[in-house]
Scaffold this active site. Structure first.
Site, PDB file in Angstrom:
ATOM      1  N   ASP A 156      -4.385  12.053 -47.281  1.00  0.00           N
ATOM      2  CA  ASP A 156      -5.165  13.285 -47.114  1.00  0.00           C
ATOM      3  C   ASP A 156      -5.820  13.248 -45.732  1.00  0.00           C
ATOM      4  O   ASP A 156      -6.502  12.278 -45.392  1.00  0.00           O
ATOM      5  CB  ASP A 156      -6.236  13.318 -48.226  1.00  0.00           C
ATOM      6  CG  ASP A 156      -7.088  14.576 -48.174  1.00  0.00           C
ATOM      7  OD1 ASP A 156      -7.258  15.148 -47.086  1.00  0.00           O
ATOM      8  OD2 ASP A 156      -7.596  14.969 -49.243  1.00  0.00           O
TER       9      ASP A 156
ATOM     10  N   ARG B 177       2.973  18.680 -36.762  1.00  0.00           N
ATOM     11  CA  ARG B 177       3.814  19.825 -36.401  1.00  0.00           C
ATOM     12  C   ARG B 177       3.364  21.018 -37.236  1.00  0.00           C
ATOM     13  O   ARG B 177       3.341  20.944 -38.480  1.00  0.00           O
ATOM     14  CB  ARG B 177       5.289  19.495 -36.666  1.00  0.00           C
ATOM     15  CG  ARG B 177       6.236  20.464 -35.962  1.00  0.00           C
ATOM     16  CD  ARG B 177       7.672  20.129 -36.258  1.00  0.00           C
ATOM     17  NE  ARG B 177       8.009  20.515 -37.611  1.00  0.00           N
ATOM     18  CZ  ARG B 177       9.073  21.231 -37.944  1.00  0.00           C
ATOM     19  NH1 ARG B 177       9.904  21.638 -37.020  1.00  0.00           N
ATOM     20  NH2 ARG B 177       9.311  21.532 -39.200  1.00  0.00           N
TER      21      ARG B 177
ATOM     22  N   HIS C 148      -2.749  24.870 -36.898  1.00  0.00           N
ATOM     23  CA  HIS C 148      -3.021  26.317 -37.022  1.00  0.00           C
ATOM     24  C   HIS C 148      -3.403  26.710 -38.459  1.00  0.00           C
ATOM     25  O   HIS C 148      -3.856  27.818 -38.692  1.00  0.00           O
ATOM     26  CB  HIS C 148      -1.852  27.150 -36.479  1.00  0.00           C
ATOM     27  CG  HIS C 148      -0.618  27.170 -37.324  1.00  0.00           C
ATOM     28  ND1 HIS C 148       0.419  28.044 -37.078  1.00  0.00           N
ATOM     29  CD2 HIS C 148      -0.242  26.448 -38.398  1.00  0.00           C
ATOM     30  CE1 HIS C 148       1.371  27.839 -37.974  1.00  0.00           C
ATOM     31  NE2 HIS C 148       0.999  26.879 -38.768  1.00  0.00           N
TER      32      HIS C 148
ATOM     33  N   ASP D  25       1.772  12.904 -46.316  1.00  0.00           N
ATOM     34  CA  ASP D  25       1.455  14.242 -46.844  1.00  0.00           C
ATOM     35  C   ASP D  25       0.813  14.082 -48.208  1.00  0.00           C
ATOM     36  O   ASP D  25       0.673  12.953 -48.715  1.00  0.00           O
ATOM     37  CB  ASP D  25       2.721  15.124 -46.928  1.00  0.00           C
ATOM     38  CG  ASP D  25       2.389  16.610 -46.761  1.00  0.00           C
ATOM     39  OD1 ASP D  25       1.628  17.148 -47.592  1.00  0.00           O
ATOM     40  OD2 ASP D  25       2.865  17.222 -45.804  1.00  0.00           O
TER      41      ASP D  25
ATOM     42  N   GLY E 194       3.514  15.811 -42.739  1.00  0.00           N
ATOM     43  CA  GLY E 194       4.911  15.979 -42.317  1.00  0.00           C
ATOM     44  C   GLY E 194       5.800  16.635 -43.348  1.00  0.00           C
ATOM     45  O   GLY E 194       7.001  16.761 -43.127  1.00  0.00           O
TER      46      GLY E 194
HETATM   47  C1  LIG Z   1       2.741  24.060 -42.353  1.00  0.00           C
HETATM   48  S1  LIG Z   1       3.147  22.617 -43.219  1.00  0.00           S
HETATM   49  C2  LIG Z   1       3.887  21.680 -41.949  1.00  0.00           C
HETATM   50  C3  LIG Z   1       4.772  20.605 -42.463  1.00  0.00           C
HETATM   51  C4  LIG Z   1       5.432  19.715 -41.423  1.00  0.00           C
HETATM   52  N1  LIG Z   1       4.503  19.240 -40.419  1.00  0.00           N
HETATM   53  C5  LIG Z   1       6.617  20.397 -40.784  1.00  0.00           C
HETATM   54  O1  LIG Z   1       6.518  20.800 -39.626  1.00  0.00           O
HETATM   55  O2  LIG Z   1       7.639  20.551 -41.458  1.00  0.00           O
HETATM   56  C6  LIG Z   1       1.589  21.883 -43.499  1.00  0.00           C
HETATM   57  C7  LIG Z   1       1.671  20.566 -44.225  1.00  0.00           C
HETATM   58  O3  LIG Z   1       0.357  19.990 -44.258  1.00  0.00           O
HETATM   59  C8  LIG Z   1       0.199  19.377 -45.526  1.00  0.00           C
HETATM   60  N2  LIG Z   1      -1.225  19.252 -45.831  1.00  0.00           N
HETATM   61  C9  LIG Z   1      -2.103  20.235 -46.090  1.00  0.00           C
HETATM   62  N3  LIG Z   1      -3.318  19.744 -46.335  1.00  0.00           N
HETATM   63  C10 LIG Z   1      -3.213  18.398 -46.212  1.00  0.00           C
HETATM   64  C11 LIG Z   1      -4.138  17.347 -46.330  1.00  0.00           C
HETATM   65  N4  LIG Z   1      -5.423  17.559 -46.629  1.00  0.00           N
HETATM   66  N5  LIG Z   1      -3.689  16.106 -46.127  1.00  0.00           N
HETATM   67  C12 LIG Z   1      -2.389  15.862 -45.819  1.00  0.00           C
HETATM   68  N6  LIG Z   1      -1.463  16.828 -45.703  1.00  0.00           N
HETATM   69  C13 LIG Z   1      -1.873  18.087 -45.899  1.00  0.00           C
HETATM   70  C14 LIG Z   1       0.912  20.318 -46.466  1.00  0.00           C
HETATM   71  O4  LIG Z   1       1.198  19.727 -47.699  1.00  0.00           O
HETATM   72  C15 LIG Z   1       2.131  20.716 -45.666  1.00  0.00           C
HETATM   73  O5  LIG Z   1       3.212  19.858 -45.887  1.00  0.00           O
END
Ligand SMILES: C[S@@+](CC[C@H](N)C(=O)[O-])C[C@H]1O[C@@H](n2cnc3c(N)ncnc32)[C@H](O)[C@@H]1O
Length: 427
Positions: free
Chosen positions: A294, A310, A314, A263, A241
């Protein structure tokens, strides 16, 4: 051929009349490209948005028809100069400097006196952009903001504009290399930055704190762009998030639910500051929990009413996307839902799979069924960005349904919107 051109011009003329009539009825003027951006109530009228989309789609298609293929390729192939010149003017505060000067604009020497950029380079950059309708040159070497350039002022959207900037730009140079040798690395980004880490894990590395913050800042935008009414009870987990901007939006509408924002560590550090600024009571009274988590480890929140992602799925190729869905399934109860807020990719041509809930509105011939750059332009650009950064992808509704099917989730419904919501129930 002539009849196609005429049909396109008729679409433009017909829809312009609709637009003119709507503004006339409101006693308003259609905003001029020459003036800085000022929001007006008609900007967000959904019917007029479609009218404007048809005009833009037809105009772009008319241009592609009328210009020679050589001219079109001459326009497209140096597309990177648009990216780098936009980056330069933002980095060197040109839109902000020009905003003070107003309509009369400023000579490049005067801009240069404020930002230190060599005036002869600056004039060439601004001429390149003004030729593409970003800024205007009102007399030789005198430039002013217009509707488009005014939006680049830092106060408004620098963080959004710069998000992913160098991460993606460097990767894009290696795009062709990666596509032709996909076994060489996980993505073009990985080749460009000489790392085996995913961009998110790379953000966690020392030295990348600023990038991680910049990304978190960019994700604050557009938090309300999803249908919130689907959340009506219990615990809601926003997985990946970031700072929790989407949850803040939900919390304001439904303060009695229980929320968990999950996150990676660096994002949760920024999230704590974000909640301190925006709703400290929510964290203090336990309504909102900020949790380091994670995706690829067991989900600690069991049996939540809703697990949502969200614009995360992708970012991942199918193998990892499946693991993420399976991890939620293992923690879910039989009544848990998964909601994915994501772009839904569409084909450019008509889609014979007619039962899709995202079936598109018919558009007049000979427009592209996805409305080209005026419709799916941004979605297809995001798809290439996902491919470049993560070997991720925008998925069609059929692909989302299949992703659910093979991980224990049934796609129940799709709620359309700027960011559609795909609602899955446990199969
Ligand atoms: C494109 S962003 C979207 C953030 C949020 N959902 C929003 O809409 O504002 C992707 C998010 O996934 C998190 N992320 C990536 N790999 C992750 C993992 N292995 N575990 C948890 N979070 C992760 C990133 O840190 C980032 O905040």
């Amino acid at each position: 051929m002539a009849s196609q051109l005429r049909a396109l011009s008729d679409i433009i003329a017909g829809n312009l009349s609709v637009l003119e009539a709507a503004y006339e009825q409101e006693g308003a003027q259609f905003p001029s490209l020459d003036d800085p951006f000022q929001p007006t109530p008609l900007d967000s009228d959904p019917l007029l948005a479609h009218t404007k989309q048809l005009i833009a789609a037809a105009a772009a298609q008319l241009v592609a028809n009328v210009r020679s293929p050589v001219e079109m390729l001459q326009e497209y192939s140096p597309g990177m100069y648009l990216t780098v010149t936009l980056g330069l003017v933002v980095d060197t505060n040109v839109p902000d400097i020009l905003s003070v000067a107003g309509h009369k604009g400023l000579h490049v020497n005067d801009i240069s006196a404020q930002n230190g950029v060599n005036p002869s380079y600056l004039a060439r950059v601004l001429r390149f952009l003004a030729t593409r309708h970003v800024f205007k040159e009102i007399s030789p070497d005198v430039f002013a903001n217009n509707r488009i350039s005014s939006l680049l002022q830092k106060a408004k959207s620098l963080e959004e504009i710069q998000a992913d900037a160098d991460e993606a730009l460097k990767g894009s140079v290696l795009f062709s290399e990666f596509i032709q040798n996909p076994e060489r690395a996980a993505s073009a980004f990985n080749i460009a930055h000489q790392t085996e880490a995913k961009m998110w894990d790379w953000y966690e590395d020392p030295g990348n704190e600023l990038r991680a913050r910049r990304f978190a800042a960019a994700m604050k935008g557009g938090a309300d762009r999803f249908p919130a009414e689907i959340f009506d009870n219990d615990v809601v987990v926003d997985i990946g998030g970031s700072v929790g901007a989407a949850v803040l939006h939900l919390y304001k509408s439904y303060p009695n639910l229980q929320y968990v924002v999950q996150d990676l560590e660096k994002q949760i550090v920024v999230a704590k500051e974000f909640w301190k600024e925006n709703a400290p009571e929510a964290v203090a009274d336990g309504r909102v929990e900020l949790q380091v988590y994670d995706f690829f480890t067991p989900q600690p929140v069991k049996g939540a009413a809703v697990y949502f992602h969200r614009v995360n799925i992708h970012n991942w190729p199918d193998r990892e996307a499946k693991t993420i869905m399976q991890t939620m399934r293992a923690a879910a109860s039989s009544s848990s839902k998964v909601v994915l807020f994501d772009i839904i990719a569409t084909h450019v041509c008509e889609d014979p799979v007619s039962e899709l809930s995202t079936a598109r509105q018919k558009v007049p011939s000979p427009l592209l069924p996805n409305l080209g750059v005026a419709g799916a332009g941004i979605h297809t650009a995001m798809d290439i960005q996902m491919l470049t950064l993560f070997n991720g992808k925008e998925r069609t509704e059929t692909e989302f349904r299949e992703l659910g099917r093979c991980t224990g989730w049934k796609l129940e419904k799709v709620i359309p919107g700027l960011l559609p919501a795909l609602v899955f129930s446990a199969a």
